[in-house]
Motif scaffolding. Structure first.
Motif, PDB file in Angstrom:
ATOM      1  N   LEU A   1      28.152 -21.132 -71.866  1.00 22.52           N
ATOM      2  CA  LEU A   1      28.419 -20.215 -70.763  1.00 22.52           C
ATOM      3  C   LEU A   1      29.895 -20.221 -70.377  1.00 22.52           C
ATOM      4  O   LEU A   1      30.542 -21.269 -70.409  1.00 22.52           O
ATOM      5  CB  LEU A   1      27.593 -20.605 -69.535  1.00 22.52           C
ATOM      6  CG  LEU A   1      26.073 -20.611 -69.673  1.00 22.52           C
ATOM      7  CD1 LEU A   1      25.441 -21.070 -68.365  1.00 22.52           C
ATOM      8  CD2 LEU A   1      25.546 -19.244 -70.079  1.00 22.52           C
ATOM      9  N   SER A   2      30.399 -19.057 -69.987  1.00 26.23           N
ATOM     10  CA  SER A   2      31.763 -18.957 -69.465  1.00 26.23           C
ATOM     11  C   SER A   2      31.779 -19.534 -68.041  1.00 26.23           C
ATOM     12  O   SER A   2      30.717 -19.774 -67.450  1.00 26.23           O
ATOM     13  CB  SER A   2      32.210 -17.499 -69.430  1.00 26.23           C
ATOM     14  OG  SER A   2      31.475 -16.782 -68.436  1.00 26.23           O
ATOM     15  N   GLU A   3      32.957 -19.708 -67.481  1.00 30.05           N
ATOM     16  CA  GLU A   3      33.048 -20.242 -66.110  1.00 30.05           C
ATOM     17  C   GLU A   3      32.359 -19.309 -65.118  1.00 30.05           C
ATOM     18  O   GLU A   3      31.667 -19.765 -64.205  1.00 30.05           O
ATOM     19  CB  GLU A   3      34.515 -20.459 -65.718  1.00 30.05           C
ATOM     20  CG  GLU A   3      35.111 -21.691 -66.356  1.00 30.05           C
ATOM     21  CD  GLU A   3      36.483 -22.027 -65.788  1.00 30.05           C
ATOM     22  OE1 GLU A   3      36.680 -21.872 -64.565  1.00 30.05           O
ATOM     23  OE2 GLU A   3      37.336 -22.449 -66.573  1.00 30.05           O
ATOM     24  N   GLU A   4      32.564 -18.003 -65.278  1.00 32.34           N
ATOM     25  CA  GLU A   4      31.941 -17.027 -64.380  1.00 32.34           C
ATOM     26  C   GLU A   4      30.420 -17.080 -64.520  1.00 32.34           C
ATOM     27  O   GLU A   4      29.698 -17.066 -63.518  1.00 32.34           O
ATOM     28  CB  GLU A   4      32.455 -15.614 -64.674  1.00 32.34           C
ATOM     29  CG  GLU A   4      31.906 -14.564 -63.732  1.00 32.34           C
ATOM     30  CD  GLU A   4      32.253 -14.799 -62.268  1.00 32.34           C
ATOM     31  OE1 GLU A   4      31.428 -14.444 -61.407  1.00 32.34           O
ATOM     32  OE2 GLU A   4      33.331 -15.363 -61.969  1.00 32.34           O
TER      33      GLU A   4
ATOM     34  N   ASN B   1      22.252 -29.951 -62.786  1.00 33.76           N
ATOM     35  CA  ASN B   1      21.769 -30.447 -64.079  1.00 33.76           C
ATOM     36  C   ASN B   1      21.299 -29.310 -64.978  1.00 33.76           C
ATOM     37  O   ASN B   1      21.595 -29.286 -66.176  1.00 33.76           O
ATOM     38  CB  ASN B   1      20.642 -31.462 -63.882  1.00 33.76           C
ATOM     39  CG  ASN B   1      21.114 -32.747 -63.237  1.00 33.76           C
ATOM     40  OD1 ASN B   1      22.292 -33.081 -63.274  1.00 33.76           O
ATOM     41  ND2 ASN B   1      20.193 -33.460 -62.625  1.00 33.76           N
ATOM     42  N   GLN B   2      20.554 -28.379 -64.419  1.00 31.26           N
ATOM     43  CA  GLN B   2      20.044 -27.265 -65.204  1.00 31.26           C
ATOM     44  C   GLN B   2      21.174 -26.356 -65.670  1.00 31.26           C
ATOM     45  O   GLN B   2      21.163 -25.865 -66.800  1.00 31.26           O
ATOM     46  CB  GLN B   2      19.003 -26.484 -64.395  1.00 31.26           C
ATOM     47  CG  GLN B   2      17.738 -27.288 -64.189  1.00 31.26           C
ATOM     48  CD  GLN B   2      16.835 -26.718 -63.114  1.00 31.26           C
ATOM     49  OE1 GLN B   2      17.221 -25.858 -62.330  1.00 31.26           O
ATOM     50  NE2 GLN B   2      15.606 -27.219 -63.064  1.00 31.26           N
ATOM     51  N   THR B   3      22.165 -26.156 -64.806  1.00 33.33           N
ATOM     52  CA  THR B   3      23.318 -25.342 -65.186  1.00 33.33           C
ATOM     53  C   THR B   3      24.107 -26.022 -66.298  1.00 33.33           C
ATOM     54  O   THR B   3      24.529 -25.364 -67.252  1.00 33.33           O
ATOM     55  CB  THR B   3      24.213 -25.062 -63.966  1.00 33.33           C
ATOM     56  OG1 THR B   3      23.432 -24.393 -62.969  1.00 33.33           O
ATOM     57  CG2 THR B   3      25.410 -24.202 -64.337  1.00 33.33           C
ATOM     58  N   ALA B   4      24.283 -27.328 -66.190  1.00 28.67           N
ATOM     59  CA  ALA B   4      25.004 -28.067 -67.234  1.00 28.67           C
ATOM     60  C   ALA B   4      24.271 -27.965 -68.566  1.00 28.67           C
ATOM     61  O   ALA B   4      24.892 -27.770 -69.625  1.00 28.67           O
ATOM     62  CB  ALA B   4      25.167 -29.532 -66.832  1.00 28.67           C
ATOM     63  N   SER B   5      22.959 -28.061 -68.525  1.00 31.47           N
ATOM     64  CA  SER B   5      22.156 -27.965 -69.741  1.00 31.47           C
ATOM     65  C   SER B   5      22.279 -26.578 -70.374  1.00 31.47           C
ATOM     66  O   SER B   5      22.475 -26.447 -71.585  1.00 31.47           O
ATOM     67  CB  SER B   5      20.697 -28.279 -69.419  1.00 31.47           C
ATOM     68  OG  SER B   5      19.914 -28.178 -70.578  1.00 31.47           O
ATOM     69  N   LEU B   6      22.181 -25.538 -69.546  1.00 33.14           N
ATOM     70  CA  LEU B   6      22.320 -24.181 -70.062  1.00 33.14           C
ATOM     71  C   LEU B   6      23.744 -23.915 -70.547  1.00 33.14           C
ATOM     72  O   LEU B   6      23.938 -23.209 -71.537  1.00 33.14           O
ATOM     73  CB  LEU B   6      21.921 -23.158 -68.997  1.00 33.14           C
ATOM     74  CG  LEU B   6      20.430 -23.031 -68.728  1.00 33.14           C
ATOM     75  CD1 LEU B   6      20.170 -22.122 -67.534  1.00 33.14           C
ATOM     76  CD2 LEU B   6      19.707 -22.513 -69.966  1.00 33.14           C
ATOM     77  N   THR B   7      24.731 -24.474 -69.863  1.00 28.84           N
ATOM     78  CA  THR B   7      26.118 -24.308 -70.286  1.00 28.84           C
ATOM     79  C   THR B   7      26.311 -24.877 -71.682  1.00 28.84           C
ATOM     80  O   THR B   7      26.931 -24.244 -72.546  1.00 28.84           O
ATOM     81  CB  THR B   7      27.079 -24.997 -69.290  1.00 28.84           C
ATOM     82  OG1 THR B   7      26.939 -24.356 -68.015  1.00 28.84           O
ATOM     83  CG2 THR B   7      28.523 -24.897 -69.750  1.00 28.84           C
ATOM     84  N   GLU B   8      25.756 -26.046 -71.907  1.00 28.69           N
ATOM     85  CA  GLU B   8      25.871 -26.689 -73.211  1.00 28.69           C
ATOM     86  C   GLU B   8      25.097 -25.913 -74.280  1.00 28.69           C
ATOM     87  O   GLU B   8      25.607 -25.677 -75.365  1.00 28.69           O
ATOM     88  CB  GLU B   8      25.341 -28.118 -73.134  1.00 28.69           C
ATOM     89  CG  GLU B   8      25.477 -28.884 -74.431  1.00 28.69           C
ATOM     90  CD  GLU B   8      24.941 -30.295 -74.313  1.00 28.69           C
ATOM     91  OE1 GLU B   8      24.322 -30.745 -75.290  1.00 28.69           O
ATOM     92  OE2 GLU B   8      25.124 -30.926 -73.257  1.00 28.69           O
TER      93      GLU B   8
END
Length: 122
Positions: free
Chosen positions: A45-48, A34-41
């Motif tokens: 963030l790139s895939e790496e 969840n936190q990664t998804a939030s930061l990605t949005e």
């Protein structure tokens, strides 16, 4: 009568506070996702970067869960863990993403009245 009213208000406040944390019972893996998804949005963030950020989030979530479950959970240790996370995250982000992240943290702290650091929470 007055004690009953106070008890009802306290119960409602605790239910409301709990409802605001939908991941309160989440596993470290779910929290990290969840936190990664939030930061990605928020930071595009790139895939790496997503893989690296997920690893950082998972490590932090496991440490935080251990601290919460221990008999001597120490806010200072939790704050240090968060500061360490932010330092490691900065290594993964571009300078532009770092600036965005700093703004997100500042906004979050001002909304919470100066609370701790970390990723954006929705």
């Amino acid at each position: 009568m007055r004690k009953g009213l106070i008890a009802m208000i306290m119960a409602l406040a605790s239910i409301t506070a709990f409802a605001q944390r939908p991941d309160a019972n989440a596993t470290p893996e779910e929290r990290a996702k969840n936190q990664t998804a939030s930061l990605t949005e928020s930071l595009t963030l790139s895939e790496e970067q997503q893989k690296q950020v997920y690893t950082l989030n998972l490590d932090r979530a496991k440490k935080m869960q251990e601290m919460r479950n221990s008999q001597n959970a120490d806010r200072t240790q939790m704050r240090e863990s968060m500061e360490n996370f932010n330092k490691e995250l900065a290594k993964v982000l571009t300078p532009e993403q770092q600036e965005k992240y700093k703004k997100i943290l500042e906004e979050r702290r001002s909304n919470r009245g100066g609370g701790g650091g970390g990723g954006p929470r929705r």
